[in-house]
Design a protein around this motif. Structure first.
Motif, PDB file in Angstrom:
ATOM      1  N   GLY B 214      -7.226   5.598  30.911  1.00  0.00           N
ATOM      2  CA  GLY B 214      -8.635   5.614  30.618  1.00  0.00           C
ATOM      3  C   GLY B 214      -9.268   4.412  30.131  1.00  0.00           C
ATOM      4  O   GLY B 214     -10.666   4.488  29.914  1.00  0.00           O
ATOM      5  N   SER B 215      -8.671   3.325  30.265  1.00  0.00           N
ATOM      6  CA  SER B 215      -9.242   2.008  29.759  1.00  0.00           C
ATOM      7  C   SER B 215     -10.262   1.306  30.789  1.00  0.00           C
ATOM      8  O   SER B 215     -10.711   0.161  30.734  1.00  0.00           O
ATOM      9  CB  SER B 215      -8.022   0.858  29.501  1.00  0.00           C
ATOM     10  N   SER B 216     -10.188   1.813  31.805  1.00  0.00           N
ATOM     11  CA  SER B 216     -11.348   1.317  32.957  1.00  0.00           C
ATOM     12  C   SER B 216     -12.368   2.024  32.718  1.00  0.00           C
ATOM     13  O   SER B 216     -13.540   1.490  33.361  1.00  0.00           O
ATOM     14  CB  SER B 216     -10.643   1.425  34.237  1.00  0.00           C
ATOM     15  N   GLY B 217     -12.612   3.009  32.059  1.00  0.00           N
ATOM     16  CA  GLY B 217     -13.721   3.886  31.906  1.00  0.00           C
ATOM     17  C   GLY B 217     -14.296   4.539  32.992  1.00  0.00           C
ATOM     18  O   GLY B 217     -15.243   5.287  33.169  1.00  0.00           O
ATOM     19  N   ARG B 218     -13.570   4.537  34.010  1.00  0.00           N
ATOM     20  CA  ARG B 218     -13.531   5.245  35.223  1.00  0.00           C
ATOM     21  C   ARG B 218     -13.022   6.803  35.157  1.00  0.00           C
ATOM     22  O   ARG B 218     -11.871   6.969  34.842  1.00  0.00           O
ATOM     23  CB  ARG B 218     -12.733   4.522  36.560  1.00  0.00           C
ATOM     24  N   LEU B 219     -13.659   7.550  35.505  1.00  0.00           N
ATOM     25  CA  LEU B 219     -13.102   9.208  35.295  1.00  0.00           C
ATOM     26  C   LEU B 219     -12.533   9.575  36.776  1.00  0.00           C
ATOM     27  O   LEU B 219     -13.244   9.263  37.628  1.00  0.00           O
ATOM     28  CB  LEU B 219     -14.316  10.326  35.025  1.00  0.00           C
ATOM     29  N   ALA B 220     -11.306  10.098  36.647  1.00  0.00           N
ATOM     30  CA  ALA B 220     -10.725  10.552  37.737  1.00  0.00           C
ATOM     31  C   ALA B 220     -11.073  12.055  38.147  1.00  0.00           C
ATOM     32  O   ALA B 220     -10.384  12.801  37.653  1.00  0.00           O
ATOM     33  CB  ALA B 220      -9.130  10.122  37.836  1.00  0.00           C
ATOM     34  N   ILE B 221     -12.439  11.953  38.681  1.00  0.00           N
ATOM     35  CA  ILE B 221     -12.640  13.451  39.013  1.00  0.00           C
ATOM     36  C   ILE B 221     -13.086  13.379  40.333  1.00  0.00           C
ATOM     37  O   ILE B 221     -13.992  12.628  40.932  1.00  0.00           O
ATOM     38  CB  ILE B 221     -13.971  14.029  38.189  1.00  0.00           C
ATOM     39  N   PRO B 222     -12.462  14.304  41.567  1.00  0.00           N
ATOM     40  CA  PRO B 222     -13.017  14.357  42.604  1.00  0.00           C
ATOM     41  C   PRO B 222     -14.484  14.605  42.852  1.00  0.00           C
ATOM     42  O   PRO B 222     -15.220  14.167  43.780  1.00  0.00           O
ATOM     43  CB  PRO B 222     -12.118  15.512  43.357  1.00  0.00           C
ATOM     44  N   ALA B 223     -15.009  15.496  42.131  1.00  0.00           N
ATOM     45  CA  ALA B 223     -16.345  16.173  42.358  1.00  0.00           C
ATOM     46  C   ALA B 223     -17.093  16.456  41.010  1.00  0.00           C
ATOM     47  O   ALA B 223     -16.038  16.667  39.998  1.00  0.00           O
ATOM     48  CB  ALA B 223     -16.476  17.349  43.042  1.00  0.00           C
ATOM     49  N   VAL B 224     -18.415  16.039  40.722  1.00  0.00           N
ATOM     50  CA  VAL B 224     -18.877  16.460  39.786  1.00  0.00           C
ATOM     51  C   VAL B 224     -18.887  17.970  39.176  1.00  0.00           C
ATOM     52  O   VAL B 224     -19.001  18.096  37.880  1.00  0.00           O
ATOM     53  CB  VAL B 224     -20.414  16.065  39.833  1.00  0.00           C
ATOM     54  N   PRO B 236      -3.688  10.060  34.495  1.00  0.00           N
ATOM     55  CA  PRO B 236      -2.896   8.875  34.736  1.00  0.00           C
ATOM     56  C   PRO B 236      -3.057   8.095  36.112  1.00  0.00           C
ATOM     57  O   PRO B 236      -2.415   7.209  36.137  1.00  0.00           O
ATOM     58  CB  PRO B 236      -1.418   9.378  34.692  1.00  0.00           C
ATOM     59  N   MET B 237      -3.799   8.788  36.953  1.00  0.00           N
ATOM     60  CA  MET B 237      -3.896   8.321  38.248  1.00  0.00           C
ATOM     61  C   MET B 237      -4.604   6.856  38.219  1.00  0.00           C
ATOM     62  O   MET B 237      -4.014   6.108  38.813  1.00  0.00           O
ATOM     63  CB  MET B 237      -4.838   9.077  39.225  1.00  0.00           C
ATOM     64  N   ASN B 238      -5.787   6.390  37.230  1.00  0.00           N
ATOM     65  CA  ASN B 238      -5.992   5.092  37.304  1.00  0.00           C
ATOM     66  C   ASN B 238      -5.088   4.200  36.972  1.00  0.00           C
ATOM     67  O   ASN B 238      -5.050   3.060  37.148  1.00  0.00           O
ATOM     68  CB  ASN B 238      -7.193   4.928  36.144  1.00  0.00           C
ATOM     69  N   LEU B 239      -3.957   4.858  36.227  1.00  0.00           N
ATOM     70  CA  LEU B 239      -2.891   3.823  35.743  1.00  0.00           C
ATOM     71  C   LEU B 239      -1.733   3.581  36.881  1.00  0.00           C
ATOM     72  O   LEU B 239      -1.366   2.626  36.865  1.00  0.00           O
ATOM     73  CB  LEU B 239      -2.283   4.355  34.336  1.00  0.00           C
ATOM     74  N   VAL B 240      -1.728   4.507  37.542  1.00  0.00           N
ATOM     75  CA  VAL B 240      -0.991   4.170  38.860  1.00  0.00           C
ATOM     76  C   VAL B 240      -1.540   3.398  39.602  1.00  0.00           C
ATOM     77  O   VAL B 240      -0.749   2.447  40.064  1.00  0.00           O
ATOM     78  CB  VAL B 240      -0.822   5.545  39.451  1.00  0.00           C
TER      79      VAL B 240
END
Lengths: 431, 431
Positions: B214-224, B236-240
């Motif tokens: 979560g530390s990039s501030g980017r939400l891992a969501i495919p669609a709104v 965890p995907m942003n951390l991968v």
């Protein structure tokens, strides 16, 4: 099981389209406007369609090449194996690789045929139908039992897409290539009721929605200057995302017969994913209001998803954590991840090292593929002629030697710089 | 090993900051401009700093709450356990949970303290230093041996950030919280030489860069309109992505002592990841020109990366595929993924079910955390007082009962709708 006794059906390979795919199946009035293969002065061949030019790039056709020549440079048809685009040569290469049958994804139209989505829906549909008819009635029909047919979608219109699924299913085609994320392409997401006609058609016709990595068009790169290895490592991430998006979706609950293949997604991450979705359900479903009718998400996953691997010894080791009925092998010919023609050797080593029983091996190498895709090669080919050993015997004398580049590029291509230019362009386009 | 004999050091918990953090450490001239905790009419408490208002949302402080009350509603300080923000109560809660020591990430400033990055670098640095001094000299120093100190970065300036790493290291702090992707935050990526001073300072001082999901501030969501379960599954995907981005990076090669913790990333995916990076290297390094001096990427990973898990039986089962020296346990108090106060029971069950040796258990529960973070609680606390059993005995009488909401919200919050509003806002902001 002995290596030569394996029977291999691959659920993920690729066609490099030959120039004549539209000749026999596109109405005459559209012929002049159809995509065409153009030979350029630099020796490369590219597809041109309106403002789009698609080269044969992205490591698409390197089977038989030394690794030192992998890259992103455009290529000419004279540089790739004829098996990429010629079905007769393809079957010879399959025989040499010990592969009984393949399912072939498209190349230049994109995995969801988005290139064909023009402002003229009739024309677009004519292109999709022409491609599908060529693929089913010419490519696949040339060698009964050797190809699992796969259709392109009418990605721009759910009703038309559903109708095309029903049309090709009547011809025996039970696989639809589709995008891992329609929302990224500008269409309604998987959660929108817009797609209901498609879910219904897929369910009614036992058709698997085959979702290939890269089919959202979104590059998984953290930064524009990330090395290409980062992108390659992360290629399956968009498909992890798609698996989550679909597993928690309403269609999965409303259409119990819906089937989805995670093509080229690999299998080693699935046990982790299943543990995570079950824990997410356990910890959060009280407020997210998820309800699978008493089942766990991992159980629902196994009812709906086929997972696929090229080479993935961890996935084979953890096959029972994934679900032994949910795993199918992939050849990936002629892409750079393919092990052609040595895949049987590699796969057999993994099966041996994981002490896989004959029964489990049969499921992963061909039985699951047959069941999920309603495909029966043995209606056409006796089992004893379908094994790695028998097919290779039939291919004796076929040239599978590694071949280096057949021509000199007019200008040398720095593959790293070519990747960086693509990353910059993709990042700029996303902004 | 008996459950009560376990010694637990957690490398990931969270502070909900109390109102007085800037009182003793921020120069007088900045006091009026400092962030302040404001109590609002609806009963919630929010941090206000310039144009930013940060509520106590995002499942941040639910320890001791029934699951039915998890959600994204803002909360008042009177609704959360005092252990969230009061170090004396925190230690009591740690005792009751059998936890010897914790490392505490920040809350309202963000994991990379981006909130403090103003146009006035002097002021920003004063805020970072004040927070770090409060954290190290008040919070951690109140109970020697009970907290692994962690510093905020001067995220907007690599030179200042390096200097702050050296300053706090001199006070015994060997952990820096940082972003999983500086490029997303508008700073140079991990691949830019801009960060060299930071890599050098981290290496020189044996400081671990702790990168939290979560530390990039980017939400891992495919669609709104993806359900919240999709986001939770994919957290965890942003951390991968960060792990791949850093593993293939130049700093990893240039700074052999660089250490990175993948905080709250989980461990079940690591064996798959290591298989994938080795295969990527094998298949593509000829043209991507990666060179780890004869080592495989998986070997290099184990030299540089600490992986962390809250509850992850697959990761424990595959601990030797990950690297038994590269795994540390996390408590995640007081977030919703925490198992407080029952984590020892759950962890012990997993250790037992995976037949983990005492030696392996010691590494994952505390020895790895001590070595990676240069932390020695036993200089302050005898081992026999450090076990789950001894700590819990010391906490006898401490109230750990589940407590429901202590006040009625002025307006009921639909948690699903609150999530959807956040997803819409995040998507709009990204466009």
């Amino acid at each position: 099981m002995q290596r030569d006794d394996l029977i291999l059906i691959s659920v993920d390979d690729h066609i490099i389209e030959p120039p004549d795919i539209f000749v026999n199946h596109l109405p005459q009035r559209y012929q002049d406007d159809a995509p065409r293969l153009v030979h350029r002065d630099d020796g490369s061949d590219v597809w041109q369609f309106r403002d789009n030019t698609v080269g044969n790039a992205a490591l698409n056709a390197v089977a038989g090449r030394p690794k030192e020549e992998y890259g992103l440079d455009p290529q000419g048809m004279d540089e790739i194996r004829p098996g990429c685009y010629d079905v007769h040569e393809r079957v010879k290469d399959m025989n040499a690789g010990g592969v009984l049958a393949q399912m072939n994804f498209p190349s230049f139209p994109g995995f969801s045929a988005r290139m064909f989505a023009t402002e003229d829906s009739d024309f677009s549909l004519a292109l999709v139908r022409a491609y599908n008819d060529w693929h089913i009635d010419e490519w696949c029909a040339a060698y009964p039992g050797r190809f699992i047919p796969m259709a392109l979608p009418a990605i721009w219109d759910a009703e038309l897409c559903a109708a095309e699924v029903r049309r090709v299913a009547a011809k025996g085609c039970h696989s639809l290539t589709f995008t891992e994320n329609p929302a990224v392409l500008g269409y309604p997401s998987f959660h929108h009721e817009y797609w209901n006609p498609l879910w219904r058609a897929l369910s009614d016709t036992d058709t698997v929605m085959s979702v290939h990595i890269g089919s959202s068009g979104r590059l998984a790169i953290p930064a524009v200057d990330s090395p290409p290895d980062v992108m390659i490592t992360l290629q399956p991430m968009n498909l992890v995302s798609a698996a989550a998006d679909l597993l928690w979706s309403r269609p999965i609950k409303d259409f119990p017969d819906l089937k989805i293949a995670l093509s080229e997604g690999g299998t080693g991450w699935i046990p982790y994913f299943l543990e995570r979705v079950d824990r997410t359900f356990e910890m959060h479903s009280t407020w997210t209001l998820q309800d699978f009718g008493g089942k766990l998400p991992s159980e629902v996953f196994r009812e709906h998803f086929l997972t696929c691997f090229i080479t993935d010894s961890l996935g084979v080791k953890l096959r029972h954590d994934i679900g032994i009925d949910n795993i199918a092998w992939e050849g990936d010919y002629p892409h750079s991840d393919s092990l052609w023609p040595d895949a049987p050797e590699q796969l057999h080593n993994v099966l041996e090292s994981c002490s896989v029983s004959d029964s489990d091996a049969r499921k992963m190498t061909h039985e699951n593929a047959m069941r999920w895709y309603s495909f029966d090669p043995f209606a056409h080919i006796p089992r004893e002629q379908a094994t790695v050993g028998a097919l290779r015997k039939a291919a004796e004398g076929h040239d599978v030697s590694i071949r280096s580049r057949s021509r000199q590029l007019t200008e040398p291509v720095d593959k790293l710089e070519a990747f960086r230019a693509r990353a910059r362009a993709a990042t700029a386009a996303a902004q």
